[in-house]
Scaffold this active site. Structure first.
Site, mmCIF file in Angstrom:
data_model
loop_
_atom_site.group_PDB
_atom_site.id
_atom_site.type_symbol
_atom_site.label_atom_id
_atom_site.label_comp_id
_atom_site.label_asym_id
_atom_site.label_seq_id
_atom_site.Cartn_x
_atom_site.Cartn_y
_atom_site.Cartn_z
ATOM 1 N N THR A 191 47.859 46.156 33.434
ATOM 2 C CA THR A 191 47.500 47.501 33.697
ATOM 3 C C THR A 191 46.592 47.891 32.478
ATOM 4 O O THR A 191 46.694 47.413 31.390
ATOM 5 C CB THR A 191 48.502 48.363 33.791
ATOM 6 N N LEU A 234 34.056 51.677 36.361
ATOM 7 C CA LEU A 234 33.534 50.815 35.432
ATOM 8 C C LEU A 234 34.367 50.397 34.308
ATOM 9 O O LEU A 234 34.168 49.019 33.876
ATOM 10 C CB LEU A 234 32.355 51.438 34.798
ATOM 11 N N GLN A 235 35.260 51.392 33.944
ATOM 12 C CA GLN A 235 36.178 50.820 32.661
ATOM 13 C C GLN A 235 37.266 49.722 33.162
ATOM 14 O O GLN A 235 37.771 49.147 32.360
ATOM 15 C CB GLN A 235 36.888 52.098 32.098
ATOM 16 N N ARG A 236 37.471 49.589 34.374
ATOM 17 C CA ARG A 236 38.602 48.522 34.871
ATOM 18 C C ARG A 236 37.799 47.460 35.297
ATOM 19 O O ARG A 236 38.618 46.411 35.720
ATOM 20 C CB ARG A 236 39.579 49.421 35.600
ATOM 21 N N GLY A 252 45.920 48.922 41.042
ATOM 22 C CA GLY A 252 44.479 49.092 40.433
ATOM 23 C C GLY A 252 44.136 47.780 39.778
ATOM 24 O O GLY A 252 44.818 47.282 38.930
ATOM 25 N N GLU A 292 41.944 61.837 31.514
ATOM 26 C CA GLU A 292 42.187 62.484 32.761
ATOM 27 C C GLU A 292 43.313 63.073 33.005
ATOM 28 O O GLU A 292 43.505 63.955 33.960
ATOM 29 C CB GLU A 292 41.808 61.495 34.079
ATOM 30 N N ASP A 312 45.970 50.840 31.744
ATOM 31 C CA ASP A 312 46.861 51.759 30.915
ATOM 32 C C ASP A 312 47.624 51.637 29.848
ATOM 33 O O ASP A 312 47.950 52.342 29.103
ATOM 34 C CB ASP A 312 47.875 52.801 31.937
ATOM 35 N N GLY A 371 43.785 57.460 32.458
ATOM 36 C CA GLY A 371 45.165 57.445 31.870
ATOM 37 C C GLY A 371 45.949 58.716 32.384
ATOM 38 O O GLY A 371 45.666 59.599 31.915
ATOM 39 N N ARG A 372 46.947 58.375 33.126
ATOM 40 C CA ARG A 372 47.615 59.558 33.743
ATOM 41 C C ARG A 372 48.571 60.152 32.723
ATOM 42 O O ARG A 372 48.315 61.427 32.463
ATOM 43 C CB ARG A 372 48.268 59.233 34.845
#
Lengths: 414, 414
Positions: free
Chosen positions: A144, A300-302, A15, A246, A146, A191-192
């Site tokens: 990342t 949008l956040q990334r 991503g 999420e 994340d 954020g998985r």
């Protein structure tokens, strides 16, 4: 260390982020300087797929100004992929193909920009090339939003996403309190398995303009406890803002969307999440009977390069540049990581992490950085994140909107 | 014109914007200067509701630096409302109460910041005060991200929302094209009956980094025609980006969400929309069988002060300031509007619009600014919007996030 002469290829994977192209700018700028060592500099179209398909661009033909603009251009300018290489002991077709392409184009330097999965890919390719007796230096450039990469203090891409999330959450806070009527706002953040990004909403809370409750994947999610927490705050304020990752999941391992339906999985077997906030908002609406609003930062956040962290842009560039310098110096099979001094002023200290250490290991927020109730962050997280989000990146503007890089993307010929 | 001596009150109404507080700063700064004419300057808590409840703040007690910071603070610092006054000929309770409060606090200047509904409110209150023989000058300060206010070239709030939407759409464009797999992205933008904001995505398209298709409420929405358009683009590119106004409706007047379920309505009888993009994305997924992604700018488009238009911030301030100056000069029952020269450089020319002309009249995008197929914008729209989004507003930063105004909000006493 003997001088290794040949061509270099760089690929972007996974991503995108706001600064992944800044790392590309770092790799390209440094690699293009290495005349006598690196001849051609290639950019793989769509990461490893571009290598397999022999589809890559000749970066030496690009306008240097556009390469400079990559620093402030979001997303993956070369294209990315989520392609999973097979286990070489089961099926080595892709690996053989990669060595074939590298031989054909005399590729001696391979730089790969990505997260956990991509570092795993780098590691496997490097091991196979050693077996196939093709000398090629492999360096991973971390990326990342994340922030879950092992062994590094933080990861390029995270700081800009955190800055965007903290800023936007503050703005939402002001918006959500505008009427004197009851309202519950649920903000969903990516954020998985790690809550680094969702935790960035704690910066807004630290400024007195953030969520009342923050739920991270690090803590078993208890929907009854959440309802109890929300009810208390709502009874007092008629407002409640909740930030939720999420990836929050119950003690039995089920994600929120899984509690109500089926979930798709990607090529890596990762659950395709999203919808967590909507599900929780509907739940709260039913239980409390008030107006609810859902905010999903979604893509949008990334990709919000207009709100990137200056430090992140600079560090991403430096990571790319350092990967090239280290490879030229003879290093291979490392990912560029960083540390910071334990005491005193923030400083970005480069550190090299062996690829087989980083691959597929996930880093989470330390439990002691999360409050006891598991619904907020403690001061150590704030101290950790603040230095990363300082400074504003200013993409050049044209007609009131950012001027992003436009690459010519001229395909390489043998 | 006789000098009218007394106190002033200012209220904020309707949905917030990124610059509504800049108008507040304009009103407060100018009103606080008017010693000898205006004594106390009040800010009504939650608009007209604060007046009815006798709940307003003494702005003279605020720190001037915080008033200055209002320029770059999003949302309504005083609080807003969506309160609808009854028809005075049916029930004049609220009107009598307003006159009572105005007499009690000797309020001779009433400034109200809002959109169509708020201008209607101003107009009704003014007429009632004249009947009740309470001399009070009433000036409307325009505000709406929707840009649908009658008689003015554009409206404070719109330009910043347009800048945010154009910028974010460009960023999404880059993100949405990152993989070589098929993907349809549907972006939902606010706008119930006018497509000014959704049209701002055409700036991104003008830059070659925007949606393929743009659907506005001005054009009857034909879902079959949309499917046909999307199929063509997707067959060629494997990508399609669609921007859609939440307010698009079919020729029979039904909104997209109404085609599949019931719709809530607010106090003004307006349909509570949202979900349009998700419904369309699911429809396209089913019909085309590809991956879809939905982006809702939701609250972010109206509160993203970090990405505001500098011109908008300045014009919003000027609108507030001018309202005060005009009222001091004896004017009443006008809304501050603006025009621009028909030829040559953009200029913000103040114009006064009688309140009874503006109230409840909606302005839409001229048909000739929309392409013939009704799925994109023509050059006149671009020429219209570009001067409005130029220049970046820079809120002061603290710890990497904006430093927004913090008012003391000391309640006024008689």
């Amino acid at each position: 260390m003997s001088k290794l002469i040949g061509n270099a290829i760089f690929g972007q994977s996974g991503g995108p982020t706001s600064v992944i192209n800044s790392s590309a700018a770092g790799v390209f700028t440094e690699a293009l300087k290495q005349s006598g060592v690196i001849d051609k500099v290639y950019g793989a179209a769509h990461g490893i797929k571009g290598i397999l398909d022999e589809k890559f661009y000749d970066i030496g033909l690009e306008d240097p100004y556009e390469i400079e603009l990559l620093k402030t251009t979001p997303s993956s300018a070369l294209g990315s992929c989520r392609y999973k290489l097979a286990d070489a002991s089961v099926d080595d077709t892709d690996y053989k193909r990669i060595v074939e392409v590298f031989r054909k184009y005399n590729i001696r330097y391979f730089f790969y920009n990505g997260g956990n999965d991509s570092m795993d890919t780098c590691n496997k390719i490097s091991k196979f090339m050693q077996k196939a007796d093709w000398e090629c230096r492999v360096m991973g450039v971390p990326k990342t939003i994340d922030n879950d990469l092992f062994g590094t203090d933080h990861c390029p891409g995270f700081s800009s996403a955190a800055k965007y999330i903290a800023t936007s959450t503050m703005e939402i806070y002001h918006d959500a309190r505008v009427y004197d009527t009851g309202m519950i706002t649920v903000i969903e953040v990516m954020g998985r398995n790690a809550g680094w990004l969702t935790a960035a909403t704690a910066v807004s809370a630290y400024k007195g303009q953030g969520p009342d409750l923050i739920y991270l994947p690090e803590i078993d999610f208890d929907i009854d406890k959440m309802l109890e927490d929300v009810k208390k705050i709502y009874a007092k304020d008629l407002k409640c803002i909740i930030a939720v990752s999420e990836g929050v999941k119950a003690a039995d391992g089920r994600y929120v969307p899984e509690l109500v339906g089926s979930v798709d999985r990607d090529a890596f077997g990762h659950a395709q999440l999203g919808g967590t906030a909507t599900i929780l908002a509907n739940y709260l609406k039913e239980k409390i009977g008030c107006k609810v609003r859902t905010i999903e930062f979604s893509l949008l956040q990334r990709c919000a390069a207009h709100c990137a962290s200056k430090r992140d842009v600079e560090e991403a560039f430096l990571a790319g540049q350092t990967a090239v310098k280290c490879a030229i110096d003879g290093m291979t099979d490392y990912m560029i990581g960083c540390s910071r001094p334990e005491e005193g002023e923030y400083r970005f200290d480069i550190k090299l992490i062996p690829l087989d250490e980083v691959a597929n290991t996930e880093r989470k927020i330390p439990r002691e950085w999360i409050n006891e109730a598991g619904n907020g962050l403690n001061q150590p997280y704030i101290d950790y994140v603040l230095p990363l989000i300082i400074g504003e990146s200013a993409p050049p503007m044209e007609d009131g909107v950012p001027r992003f890089a436009k690459l010519k993307k001229i395909l390489a010929t043998k």
